[in-house]
Design a protein around this motif. Structure first.
Motif, PDB file in Angstrom:
ATOM      1  N   SER A  38       0.841  -1.189   0.000  1.00  0.00           N
ATOM      2  CA  SER A  38       0.000   0.000   0.000  1.00  0.00           C
ATOM      3  C   SER A  38       0.880   1.244   0.000  1.00  0.00           C
ATOM      4  CB  SER A  38      -0.912  -0.001   1.227  1.00  0.00           C
ATOM      5  OG  SER A  38      -1.552   1.255   1.374  1.00  0.00           O
ATOM      6  N   LYS A  39       0.458   2.266  -0.715  1.00  0.00           N
ATOM      7  CA  LYS A  39       1.217   3.509  -0.772  1.00  0.00           C
ATOM      8  C   LYS A  39       0.989   4.390   0.449  1.00  0.00           C
ATOM      9  CE  LYS A  39       1.403   3.657  -5.830  1.00  0.00           C
ATOM     10  NZ  LYS A  39       1.083   4.435  -7.057  1.00  0.00           N
ATOM     11  N   THR A  40       0.053   4.009   1.296  1.00  0.00           N
ATOM     12  CA  THR A  40      -0.223   4.779   2.503  1.00  0.00           C
ATOM     13  C   THR A  40       0.933   4.652   3.479  1.00  0.00           C
ATOM     14  OG1 THR A  40      -2.595   4.363   2.245  1.00  0.00           O
ATOM     15  CG2 THR A  40      -1.839   5.149   4.393  1.00  0.00           C
ATOM     16  N   ASP A  41       1.431   5.764   3.949  1.00  0.00           N
ATOM     17  CA  ASP A  41       2.531   5.768   4.901  1.00  0.00           C
ATOM     18  C   ASP A  41       2.014   5.245   6.244  1.00  0.00           C
ATOM     19  OD1 ASP A  41       4.588   6.313   6.669  1.00  0.00           O
ATOM     20  OD2 ASP A  41       5.006   8.297   5.850  1.00  0.00           O
ATOM     21  N   PRO A  42       2.599   4.131   6.763  1.00  0.00           N
ATOM     22  CA  PRO A  42       2.106   3.588   8.038  1.00  0.00           C
ATOM     23  C   PRO A  42       2.243   4.555   9.204  1.00  0.00           C
ATOM     24  CG  PRO A  42       4.166   2.524   7.357  1.00  0.00           C
ATOM     25  CD  PRO A  42       3.694   3.325   6.204  1.00  0.00           C
ATOM     26  N   ARG A  43       3.105   5.558   9.053  1.00  0.00           N
ATOM     27  CA  ARG A  43       3.244   6.544  10.123  1.00  0.00           C
ATOM     28  C   ARG A  43       2.010   7.426  10.249  1.00  0.00           C
ATOM     29  NH1 ARG A  43       8.929   8.991   8.264  1.00  0.00           N
ATOM     30  NH2 ARG A  43       7.749   8.861   6.301  1.00  0.00           N
ATOM     31  N   THR A  44       1.160   7.424   9.217  1.00  0.00           N
ATOM     32  CA  THR A  44      -0.065   8.227   9.246  1.00  0.00           C
ATOM     33  C   THR A  44      -1.273   7.416   9.678  1.00  0.00           C
ATOM     34  OG1 THR A  44      -0.664   7.781   6.930  1.00  0.00           O
ATOM     35  CG2 THR A  44       0.874   9.596   7.351  1.00  0.00           C
ATOM     36  N   LEU A  45      -1.122   6.109   9.815  1.00  0.00           N
ATOM     37  CA  LEU A  45      -2.226   5.235  10.224  1.00  0.00           C
ATOM     38  C   LEU A  45      -2.141   4.965  11.718  1.00  0.00           C
ATOM     39  CD1 LEU A  45      -2.210   2.542   7.371  1.00  0.00           C
ATOM     40  CD2 LEU A  45      -3.833   4.421   7.662  1.00  0.00           C
ATOM     41  N   ASN A  46      -3.295   4.954  12.367  1.00  0.00           N
ATOM     42  CA  ASN A  46      -3.316   4.685  13.797  1.00  0.00           C
ATOM     43  C   ASN A  46      -2.946   3.234  14.085  1.00  0.00           C
ATOM     44  OD1 ASN A  46      -3.991   7.255  14.730  1.00  0.00           O
ATOM     45  ND2 ASN A  46      -6.191   6.888  14.465  1.00  0.00           N
ATOM     46  N   TRP A  47      -2.253   3.061  15.188  1.00  0.00           N
ATOM     47  CA  TRP A  47      -1.931   1.727  15.694  1.00  0.00           C
ATOM     48  C   TRP A  47      -3.227   0.963  15.979  1.00  0.00           C
ATOM     49  CZ3 TRP A  47       2.078  -1.499  16.717  1.00  0.00           C
ATOM     50  CH2 TRP A  47       1.881  -2.513  17.652  1.00  0.00           C
ATOM     51  N   PRO A  48      -3.279  -0.343  15.716  1.00  0.00           N
ATOM     52  CA  PRO A  48      -2.179  -1.200  15.293  1.00  0.00           C
ATOM     53  C   PRO A  48      -2.039  -1.374  13.777  1.00  0.00           C
ATOM     54  CG  PRO A  48      -4.029  -2.556  15.948  1.00  0.00           C
ATOM     55  CD  PRO A  48      -4.441  -1.135  16.182  1.00  0.00           C
ATOM     56  N   ASN A  49      -2.932  -0.784  12.989  1.00  0.00           N
ATOM     57  CA  ASN A  49      -2.783  -0.896  11.537  1.00  0.00           C
ATOM     58  C   ASN A  49      -1.561  -0.146  11.040  1.00  0.00           C
ATOM     59  OD1 ASN A  49      -5.214  -2.455  10.798  1.00  0.00           O
ATOM     60  ND2 ASN A  49      -6.292  -0.697  11.667  1.00  0.00           N
ATOM     61  N   GLY A  50      -1.214   0.932  11.742  1.00  0.00           N
ATOM     62  CA  GLY A  50      -0.018   1.699  11.444  1.00  0.00           C
ATOM     63  C   GLY A  50       0.735   1.976  12.722  1.00  0.00           C
ATOM     64  N   ASP A  51       1.535   3.022  12.706  1.00  0.00           N
ATOM     65  CA  ASP A  51       2.379   3.303  13.859  1.00  0.00           C
ATOM     66  C   ASP A  51       2.036   4.597  14.576  1.00  0.00           C
ATOM     67  OD1 ASP A  51       4.113   1.011  13.816  1.00  0.00           O
ATOM     68  OD2 ASP A  51       5.028   1.819  11.999  1.00  0.00           O
ATOM     69  N   ALA A  52       1.017   5.302  14.108  1.00  0.00           N
ATOM     70  CA  ALA A  52       0.618   6.541  14.779  1.00  0.00           C
ATOM     71  C   ALA A  52      -0.192   6.227  16.037  1.00  0.00           C
ATOM     72  CB  ALA A  52      -0.200   7.414  13.829  1.00  0.00           C
ATOM     73  N   ASN A  53      -0.015   7.068  17.054  1.00  0.00           N
ATOM     74  CA  ASN A  53      -0.786   6.935  18.300  1.00  0.00           C
ATOM     75  C   ASN A  53      -0.711   5.526  18.876  1.00  0.00           C
ATOM     76  OD1 ASN A  53      -1.812   9.673  18.074  1.00  0.00           O
ATOM     77  ND2 ASN A  53      -3.121   8.894  16.422  1.00  0.00           N
ATOM     78  N   ALA A  54       0.482   4.949  18.833  1.00  0.00           N
ATOM     79  CA  ALA A  54       0.656   3.572  19.304  1.00  0.00           C
ATOM     80  C   ALA A  54       0.813   3.496  20.816  1.00  0.00           C
ATOM     81  CB  ALA A  54       1.876   2.943  18.635  1.00  0.00           C
ATOM     82  N   ASP A  55       1.352   4.563  21.400  1.00  0.00           N
ATOM     83  CA  ASP A  55       1.691   4.525  22.818  1.00  0.00           C
ATOM     84  C   ASP A  55       0.593   5.148  23.662  1.00  0.00           C
ATOM     85  OD1 ASP A  55       4.246   3.587  22.034  1.00  0.00           O
ATOM     86  OD2 ASP A  55       4.871   5.657  21.666  1.00  0.00           O
ATOM     87  N   MET A  56       0.547   4.712  24.901  1.00  0.00           N
ATOM     88  CA  MET A  56      -0.277   5.413  25.891  1.00  0.00           C
ATOM     89  C   MET A  56       0.490   5.434  27.204  1.00  0.00           C
ATOM     90  SD  MET A  56      -3.319   2.832  27.148  1.00  0.00           S
ATOM     91  CE  MET A  56      -2.994   1.372  28.140  1.00  0.00           C
ATOM     92  N   PRO A  57       0.214   6.428  28.047  1.00  0.00           N
ATOM     93  CA  PRO A  57       0.895   6.474  29.347  1.00  0.00           C
ATOM     94  C   PRO A  57       0.583   5.219  30.159  1.00  0.00           C
ATOM     95  CG  PRO A  57      -0.275   8.533  28.886  1.00  0.00           C
ATOM     96  CD  PRO A  57      -0.719   7.551  27.860  1.00  0.00           C
ATOM     97  N   ILE A  58       1.489   4.862  31.010  1.00  0.00           N
ATOM     98  CA  ILE A  58       1.245   3.716  31.874  1.00  0.00           C
ATOM     99  C   ILE A  58       0.043   4.021  32.766  1.00  0.00           C
ATOM    100  CG2 ILE A  58       2.202   2.278  33.711  1.00  0.00           C
ATOM    101  CD1 ILE A  58       4.971   2.870  32.575  1.00  0.00           C
TER     102      ILE A  58
END
Length: 465
Positions: free
Chosen positions: A121-141
């Protein structure tokens, strides 16, 4: 000692597989170096320091040179030759990773090796939300968790008492989000390393998809063309089912066990260019199927062969993992490698990173659902987690290409946890009780004493009782 006993002792001391071991040693170094440079994109110093630490003093040369040649333009590596045994070449192929060749093959044969020409896919995974991509993958403990205890668990994983346990990455996913992510020096989110036998759990997932769709059955005929073909049309191996293979209880003659893994059997297909299918078909039945647990790469490869037989074409077979699993859950950094004949070596030969394995773990934690769609059935996941009857002497620690908490550890960690497991410390641990996935990647060597259930125990110290 009687003369006959002396003669027997001498015969037993001679290694009749020495030439095979030398051949396989060269292939191991060739394939690991090729994948280290061109799949993992590491440098030669890193390859010798970590990937090849697995070989110990059997490694040929060092980063400054030796009886090996790197071909950057061809993306290939040759190891051995002359007094070091047959030279083995491994070459990187698009969409697959490095493929090992036979000793008589040369650089001119590289273009005959399989590759996978599927566009991403030409979609940059950095622009897709986690877990489909890598954006917004983290949350505070979460406040309910002890951050200091979680950091202590991370330190426990990385600060090992021996250099032989070498943690590359640690990922802790809670309630679908990453609450801890850590990498060793020289490693980051994009670094792909070999899964070793964690690949078996990926293989079982793909096979489960075919079972779910009715293309395969757990207890029907395997449709394996056994070798050698026996006269009379009757073959006792026809009693073996997919269920037996996935539970490591085929009853076939063990070829990878008993210190022979790097002399014959699947070692020749992993490292020396032999077919991963032909050797798997050529084993005699020595026990009743289902009666004895024996960990064999060839059992998995037979299951993969039965999986392949359900496709109408080679292209459909090779594209299925991407179309039905990897691309669907965002595993863009994952390469499923093949032998030189194009057959997936899904007992070991997969290259991926920690986040992709985290996605894979989430698929199972979420009972096979992804974006509201079932990719794998709950029934199959339950089968994967059900103890294989033949694993009873081991404490019921094995399901169907997944490892289970043994009876001896069920008072320390949740009994319903389960895990992938690969050589050199490749683990995806799933703990449904705590909505938790843990990924640990390593390049362990030597005694390889890193214990995944100990890791789970340490991480759970961060959770309220």
């Amino acid at each position: 000692m009687a003369q006959a006993q002396v003669a027997q002792a001498k015969e037993n001391s001679y290694d009749y597989f020495l030439a095979n071991r030398q051949l396989i040693r060269n292939g191991v170094q060739s394939l690991l170096t090729c994948n280290g440079l061109f799949t993992s994109r590491r440098n030669l110093d890193q390859v010798f320091e970590q990937e090849l630490a697995y070989l110990g003093d059997r490694a040929l040369g060092d980063a400054s040179g030796g009886p090996y040649t790197v071909y950057p333009r061809e993306r290939a590596v040759s190891v051995g030759g002359d007094e070091h045994g047959p030279a083995i070449i491994s070459a990187f192929r698009k969409g697959i990773g490095c493929v090992v060749m036979t000793p008589e093959m040369s650089l001119s044969d590289i273009n005959s090796l399989p590759k996978l020409e599927m566009p991403y896919s030409k979609t940059d995974p950095r622009t897709l939300n986690w877990p489909n991509g890598d954006a917004n993958a983290d949350m505070p403990i979460p406040a309910a968790l002890n951050a200091d205890a979680l950091q202590a668990a991370s330190d426990w994983a990385f600060d090992r008492p021996t250099e032989e346990q070498d943690t590359l990455s640690l990922l802790v996913i809670h309630k679908g989000k990453i609450i801890h992510e850590r990498y060793a020096e020289g490693v980051d989110q994009t670094t792909r390393t070999r899964t070793w036998s964690t690949a078996k759990s990926i293989a079982a997932t793909l096979i489960g998809m075919r079972v779910d769709s009715g293309k395969m059955t757990l207890d029907g005929p395997l449709d394996i063309d056994w070798a050698p073909k026996l006269p009379g049309g009757q073959d006792p191996r026809d009693a073996i089912t997919l269920r037996h293979l996935l539970r490591m209880s085929s009853g076939l003659y063990p070829v990878d066990s008993f210190n022979m893994e790097y002399a014959t059997g699947s070692g020749l297909s992993y490292w020396a260019g032999a077919s991963s299918v032909d050797g798997a078909r050529n084993r005699g039945l020595v026990r009743e199927p289902g009666s004895f647990w024996d960990y064999e790469n060839y059992d998995t490869l037979l299951a993969v062969k039965a999986f392949k037989n359900t496709f109408a074409s080679d292209s459909a077979y090779r594209e299925f993992p991407r179309k039905r699993l990897l691309d669907r859950i965002g595993m863009r950094n994952t390469l499923l490698s093949t032998d030189r004949f194009g057959d997936f070596i899904l007992s070991s030969q997969v290259y991926t990173n920690a986040r992709d394995l985290g996605r894979f773990g989430l698929l199972y934690l979420n009972n096979g659902m992804w974006d509201g769609e079932p990719l794998i059935s709950e029934k199959w996941i339950e089968f994967s987690r059900t103890p294989a009857p033949a694993s009873k002497p081991r404490g019921y620690d094995y399901g169907a290409q997944w490892w289970l908490v043994p009876d001896s550890r069920k008072k320390e960690v949740p009994a319903d946890a389960y895990s992938t497991a690969g050589n050199r410390g490749q683990y995806v641990i799933i703990d449904p009780s705590h909505d938790l996935v843990i990924v640990r990647r390593g390049l362990d060597y030597g005694k390889q004493g890193f214990n995944r259930w100990d890791l789970l125990r340490e991480v759970l110290k961060a959770f309220p009782e």
